[in-house]
Design an enzyme around this catalytic site. Structure first.
Site, PDB file in Angstrom:
ATOM      1  N   HIS A 105      42.375  36.844  38.657  1.00 47.50           N
ATOM      2  CA  HIS A 105      42.038  35.996  37.517  1.00 47.50           C
ATOM      3  C   HIS A 105      41.105  34.852  37.906  1.00 47.50           C
ATOM      4  O   HIS A 105      41.190  34.277  38.986  1.00 47.50           O
ATOM      5  CB  HIS A 105      43.311  35.427  36.904  1.00 47.50           C
ATOM      6  CG  HIS A 105      44.148  34.641  37.873  1.00 47.50           C
ATOM      7  ND1 HIS A 105      44.003  33.288  38.062  1.00 47.50           N
ATOM      8  CD2 HIS A 105      45.133  35.029  38.715  1.00 47.50           C
ATOM      9  CE1 HIS A 105      44.856  32.866  38.961  1.00 47.50           C
ATOM     10  NE2 HIS A 105      45.564  33.906  39.381  1.00 47.50           N
ATOM     11  N   ASP A 106      40.189  34.565  37.004  1.00 45.73           N
ATOM     12  CA  ASP A 106      39.304  33.400  37.078  1.00 45.73           C
ATOM     13  C   ASP A 106      38.300  33.453  38.228  1.00 45.73           C
ATOM     14  O   ASP A 106      37.722  32.426  38.591  1.00 45.73           O
ATOM     15  CB  ASP A 106      40.119  32.099  37.174  1.00 45.73           C
ATOM     16  CG  ASP A 106      41.094  31.949  36.015  1.00 45.73           C
ATOM     17  OD1 ASP A 106      40.631  31.810  34.875  1.00 45.73           O
ATOM     18  OD2 ASP A 106      42.320  32.002  36.261  1.00 45.73           O
TER      19      ASP A 106
ATOM     20  N   GLY B 246      42.938  34.452  43.092  1.00 52.62           N
ATOM     21  CA  GLY B 246      42.413  33.791  41.905  1.00 52.62           C
ATOM     22  C   GLY B 246      41.466  32.653  42.204  1.00 52.62           C
ATOM     23  O   GLY B 246      41.484  32.057  43.279  1.00 52.62           O
TER      24      GLY B 246
END
Length: 266
Positions: free
Chosen positions: A121-122, A139
């Protein structure tokens, strides 16, 4: 002409461009957009608020857009954006963003994600990036254009990898990697410049020589790093490549910069 295999499931609401191929046993979720020429070979799952750019090709058992592996994720409608001409090989996993990271995972154009690699994520991935087999990116990682991460290397969350950098296989990367840098080891240390990559991408002899001079000055043992960084910024102000490194090291980061071992610093 767009082709959807009879065994594939394309849910209502999904948007497919021209000449898209959805192979056997694929699943395309209702909030997915597949641009022109996207090809899902077979057994591919694309879900979530995901957009995949033109001519990207995804191989069997890849999972793209499922919710992040983050215990703080609370179901927010975060996004995943994948650019054009990417190749996503077998069993790759790519997750969307989270509320704590800007709600977006973004991948540029022309990247190669080899089998079993993972983009958490991200993450913000540039253009023409290569992740070799079984590379996990945690992440909130940023990866610059033309960076290469060798097989089984692992990258810690919030690390920045500069453009044209190379990570050696099986390295554990806990700190930021300067543009054009080469790091290896567990835990990873800066080995030098990615000379092979620079030559392959057409950098001139003079440009590489200037980078070498700046590298030696920057990582010498005299003075503090801040002093050496200021000196290099002044001495090599007319070199865009050196100034890439200076800007990278001056930028805010949650990680320190990966440094050479003392016996290799000079």
């Amino acid at each position: 002409m767009t082709q959807i295999h009879p065994t594939a499931v394309v849910e209502s609401g999904a948007r497919l461009g021209e000449n898209v191929f959805v192979g056997p046993f694929c699943l395309v979720g209702p909030n997915v957009e597949l641009a022109d020429g996207v090809r899902l070979e077979s057994h591919v799952v694309v879900t979530g608020f995901t957009r995949i750019g033109p001519r990207t090709r995804i191989f069997p058992f890849a999972s793209v857009g499922h919710q992040p592996q983050d215990l703080k994720y609370a179901g927010e409608e975060s996004r995943l954006e994948i650019g054009a001409d990417n190749v996503i090989r077998e069993a790759v996993t790519i997750n969307p963003g989270t509320r704590n990271g800007g709600m977006l995972t973004r991948i540029g154009d022309g990247c190669l994600f080899m089998a079993n690699s993972h983009v958490a994520h991200d993450c913000l991935i540039g253009n023409h990036v290569i992740l070799a087999n079984s590379v996990p990116l945690a992440g909130h990682i940023t990866v610059g254009d033309h960076a290469f991460v060798g097989g089984l290397a692992a990258v810690h969350q919030f690390v920045r990898i500069g453009a044209h950098a190379m990570i050696g296989g099986m390295s554990g990367v806990e700190q930021d990697v300067i543009p054009y840098g080469l790091v290896i080891g567990n835990r990873a240390h800066l080995q030098g410049l990615n000379i092979v990559g620079l030559k392959r991408r057409g950098f001139t002899h003079d440009q590489i020589h200037t980078l070498r001079r700046a590298y030696r000055s920057l990582f010498a043992q005299e003075g503090t790093l801040a002093e050496r960084l200021a000196d290099v910024a002044q001495m090599f102000a007319d070199s865009p490549q050196v100034m890439d490194i200076v800007a990278f090291m001056q930028a805010d980061s949650q990680r320190s910069v990966c440094m050479p071992r003392l016996d290799r610093a000079a």
